[in-house]
Design a protein around this motif. Structure first.
Motif, mmCIF file in Angstrom:
data_model
loop_
_atom_site.group_PDB
_atom_site.id
_atom_site.type_symbol
_atom_site.label_atom_id
_atom_site.label_comp_id
_atom_site.label_asym_id
_atom_site.label_seq_id
_atom_site.Cartn_x
_atom_site.Cartn_y
_atom_site.Cartn_z
ATOM 1 N N THR A 54 16.811 -8.067 4.063
ATOM 2 C CA THR A 54 16.239 -6.950 4.025
ATOM 3 C C THR A 54 15.067 -6.732 3.691
ATOM 4 N N LEU A 55 13.700 -6.823 4.580
ATOM 5 C CA LEU A 55 12.101 -5.993 4.180
ATOM 6 C C LEU A 55 12.357 -4.935 3.738
ATOM 7 N N ASN A 56 11.683 -3.514 2.307
ATOM 8 C CA ASN A 56 11.809 -2.253 2.401
ATOM 9 C C ASN A 56 10.754 -2.297 2.221
ATOM 10 N N VAL A 57 9.546 -0.958 2.845
ATOM 11 C CA VAL A 57 8.070 -0.693 2.438
ATOM 12 C C VAL A 57 8.317 0.238 2.171
ATOM 13 N N GLY A 58 7.404 0.732 1.343
ATOM 14 C CA GLY A 58 7.408 2.475 1.874
ATOM 15 C C GLY A 58 6.378 3.218 0.020
ATOM 16 N N ILE A 59 5.959 4.110 -0.026
ATOM 17 C CA ILE A 59 5.714 4.559 -0.231
ATOM 18 C C ILE A 59 6.426 5.565 -2.371
ATOM 19 N N ASP A 60 6.220 4.926 -2.924
ATOM 20 C CA ASP A 60 7.194 5.833 -4.202
ATOM 21 C C ASP A 60 6.298 6.766 -4.815
ATOM 22 N N ASN A 61 6.766 8.196 -5.251
ATOM 23 C CA ASN A 61 6.218 8.850 -5.806
ATOM 24 C C ASN A 61 5.224 9.809 -5.606
ATOM 25 N N PHE A 62 4.931 9.972 -4.453
ATOM 26 C CA PHE A 62 3.960 10.637 -3.557
ATOM 27 C C PHE A 62 4.043 11.785 -3.876
ATOM 28 N N GLU A 75 -2.146 10.568 -9.269
ATOM 29 C CA GLU A 75 -0.886 10.528 -9.969
ATOM 30 C C GLU A 75 -0.756 9.063 -10.271
ATOM 31 N N SER A 76 -0.519 9.085 -11.313
ATOM 32 C CA SER A 76 -0.275 7.099 -12.281
ATOM 33 C C SER A 76 1.068 7.181 -11.637
ATOM 34 N N MET A 77 2.007 7.451 -11.297
ATOM 35 C CA MET A 77 2.957 7.206 -10.726
ATOM 36 C C MET A 77 3.494 6.711 -9.423
ATOM 37 N N THR A 78 2.441 7.063 -8.737
ATOM 38 C CA THR A 78 1.744 7.186 -7.256
ATOM 39 C C THR A 78 1.924 5.733 -7.018
ATOM 40 N N MET A 79 2.759 4.608 -6.208
ATOM 41 C CA MET A 79 2.283 3.629 -5.897
ATOM 42 C C MET A 79 3.357 3.369 -4.147
ATOM 43 N N ALA A 80 2.322 2.221 -3.627
ATOM 44 C CA ALA A 80 2.835 1.092 -2.310
ATOM 45 C C ALA A 80 3.356 0.513 -2.821
ATOM 46 N N VAL A 84 12.648 -6.763 -1.104
ATOM 47 C CA VAL A 84 13.168 -7.498 0.425
ATOM 48 C C VAL A 84 15.112 -7.480 -1.213
ATOM 49 N N GLU A 85 15.682 -7.011 -0.146
ATOM 50 C CA GLU A 85 17.176 -6.784 -0.461
ATOM 51 C C GLU A 85 18.438 -7.574 0.335
ATOM 52 N N GLN A 86 18.774 -8.083 -0.535
ATOM 53 C CA GLN A 86 19.962 -9.641 -0.172
ATOM 54 C C GLN A 86 21.427 -9.437 -0.633
ATOM 55 N N PRO A 87 22.180 -8.998 1.170
ATOM 56 C CA PRO A 87 23.580 -8.828 0.600
ATOM 57 C C PRO A 87 24.373 -10.211 0.067
ATOM 58 N N PHE A 88 25.840 -9.895 -0.346
ATOM 59 C CA PHE A 88 26.102 -10.922 -0.632
ATOM 60 C C PHE A 88 28.172 -10.561 -0.842
ATOM 61 N N VAL A 258 21.453 -7.813 -3.920
ATOM 62 C CA VAL A 258 20.589 -7.941 -4.942
ATOM 63 C C VAL A 258 18.906 -7.428 -4.333
ATOM 64 N N SER A 259 18.579 -6.832 -5.095
ATOM 65 C CA SER A 259 17.329 -6.381 -4.743
ATOM 66 C C SER A 259 15.535 -6.698 -5.392
ATOM 67 N N ALA A 260 14.662 -6.824 -4.892
ATOM 68 C CA ALA A 260 13.317 -7.335 -5.866
ATOM 69 C C ALA A 260 12.910 -6.277 -5.062
ATOM 70 N N SER A 261 11.549 -5.628 -5.795
ATOM 71 C CA SER A 261 10.486 -4.849 -5.254
ATOM 72 C C SER A 261 9.357 -5.006 -6.276
ATOM 73 N N TYR A 262 8.438 -4.878 -5.480
ATOM 74 C CA TYR A 262 6.415 -5.045 -6.067
ATOM 75 C C TYR A 262 6.254 -3.650 -5.813
ATOM 76 N N GLY A 263 5.519 -3.081 -7.395
ATOM 77 C CA GLY A 263 4.887 -1.656 -6.315
ATOM 78 C C GLY A 263 3.369 -1.893 -7.059
ATOM 79 N N ARG A 264 2.583 -1.165 -6.348
ATOM 80 C CA ARG A 264 1.198 -0.775 -6.508
ATOM 81 C C ARG A 264 0.751 -0.305 -6.753
#
Length: 406
Positions: A54-62, A75-80, A84-88, A258-264
């Motif tokens: 599963t691909l996840n796209v979003g904005i956090d801490n807006f 705000e320093s915590m705001t990020m794009a 990706v999440e893989q079910p097992f 298992v999930s992994a994400s990158y915040g910009r």
């Protein structure tokens, strides 16, 4: 080249084995069953595989309030974020899914084998019915030809004055009665042709050659019952029910993801990476998983009992069919050794008495009609024996590679 010309390849009468082979290859119901098997096989390729990621796209801490409200940079915590999440699913669940898929293939193959057996049986019976209907019709035609000869004899007697004028009507009257019977047999021929055409695809289906008379051996038939298509399909149903139980039990084992994400973030601040693991917690099994397991176990018991009931039914039906076959053989033997010879002898004696002037023509003709009916009845009894032998062997013998096992 003949196959490219419509109607040419199907124009010749079919021997028994050729009719069965053509029906096995060309019957639409068999082709539909084969397509169903192929569909189950294709679906089985995906069984037990890992789900798609599963691909996840979003904005956090807006921010939506305070001084930095609605600003992407204040705000320093705001990020794009993109992740990706893989079910097992747990291994037991995936294994049960593969078993279920194989059981589905087995059930589809069993249904195809049952349909193939039914088509072969109905084709064989249609061939037998057409063969004997044509023979009975030919028997009556010979009687009609003999009436023509008798009409000439009566006409000669009338000319000589040795017969009453009313006797000239008696052959015609008998011919009318025979024609009624002939119409019934002609209709039987048409019906049998239509049934044979249904399975062979030949619009002008006809038969050639002699019918088979397979040996009926109860011991070998009993030994092959567990391998019958109907029971093999039910065996596959049991495997499917067991797979359903395994799937229900597998729900008590946790799945995980298992999930992994990158915040910009704003270039003034550092980017972030997140990694996580999610695990299902089946804490309430008594109200969720356990009822499903109990239902699956009941379905498993039902599948086994249905299989046992079907085997008992087949055994009982086989004994009934064997009894009918024995009865029909005795009736045929009685017709050949007693009824037809007696009817023939009586007809000969009555015609001799008529020729000697000791019996009226009507009585002699009735004896001839009784002989024809006895011979037609003997053919009907022979057809019953042939139908029994074919039906028993094509119903209670397993099919191996499309053929009835000898």
């Amino acid at each position: 080249m003949l196959a490219t010309v419509p109607g040419v390849a199907l124009a010749e009468p079919l021997p028994f084995d050729a009719a069965i082979e053509r029906a096995s290859q060309d019957a639409p119901s068999i082709q539909a069953g084969a397509a169903g098997v192929e569909a189950k096989r294709s679906a089985a390729v995906a069984a037990g595989r890992l789900p798609d990621p599963t691909l996840n796209v979003g904005i956090d801490n807006f921010p939506v309030s305070g001084p930095p409200a609605f600003s992407f940079t204040a705000e320093s915590m705001t990020m794009a974020r993109i992740g990706v999440e893989q079910p097992f699913p747990n291994p037991a669940k995936r294994s049960a899914q593969r078993t279920r898929a194989q059981a589905d293939i087995g059930m589809a193959e069993g249904e195809l084998a049952v349909e193939t057996q039914n088509v072969r049986l109905e084709t064989a019976l249609a061939w037998i019915d057409l063969y004997y209907a044509k023979r009975r019709l030919a028997q009556l035609d010979r009687l009609i030809e003999s009436l023509d000869d008798l009409q000439s004899t009566v006409s000669a007697r009338l000319a000589s004055g040795s017969a009453r004028p009313s006797q000239a009507l008696e052959p015609t009257q008998l011919r009318g009665a025979v024609n009624d019977r002939r119409s019934e047999l002609a209709a039987e021929v048409v019906r049998a042709k239509a049934r044979l055409a249904r399975f062979t695809g030949d619009p002008d289906a006809d038969v050639i050659g002699d019918p088979p008379m397979p040996e009926v051996d109860r011991a070998s038939l009993i030994a092959g019952i567990p391998l019958l298509p109907r029971l093999k399909a039910l065996d596959a149903g049991i495997i499917g029910a067991e797979a359903d139980t395994s799937l229900a039990r597998a729900d008590k084992r946790p799945d995980w993801r298992v999930s992994a994400s990158y915040g910009r973030r704003d270039p003034a601040y550092g980017d972030m990476v997140s990694v996580g693991v999610s695990i299902d917690l089946p804490f309430f099994a008594k109200r969720r998983q356990d009822p499903k397991i109990a239902a699956s176990l009941s379905g498993e018991t039902q599948a086994r009992l249905l299989r046992a009931a079907a085997e008992r039914e087949i055994l009982a039906t086989l004994d009934g069919d064997l009894a009918d076959h024995e009865m029909h053989m005795q009736r045929l033997d009685n017709a050949r050794k007693v009824l037809v010879p007696l009817a023939r002898r009586r007809a000969e004696l009555d015609m001799a008495s008529y020729a000697a002037g000791k019996l009226d023509l009507g009585s002699a003709l009735l004896s001839s009609l009784a002989l024809a009916e006895a011979e037609v009845d003997a053919l009907s009894r022979e057809a019953d024996v042939a139908r029994d032998a074919v039906r028993i062997n094509y119903t209670y013998r397993p099919i191996t590679n499309g053929e009835v096992r000898p």
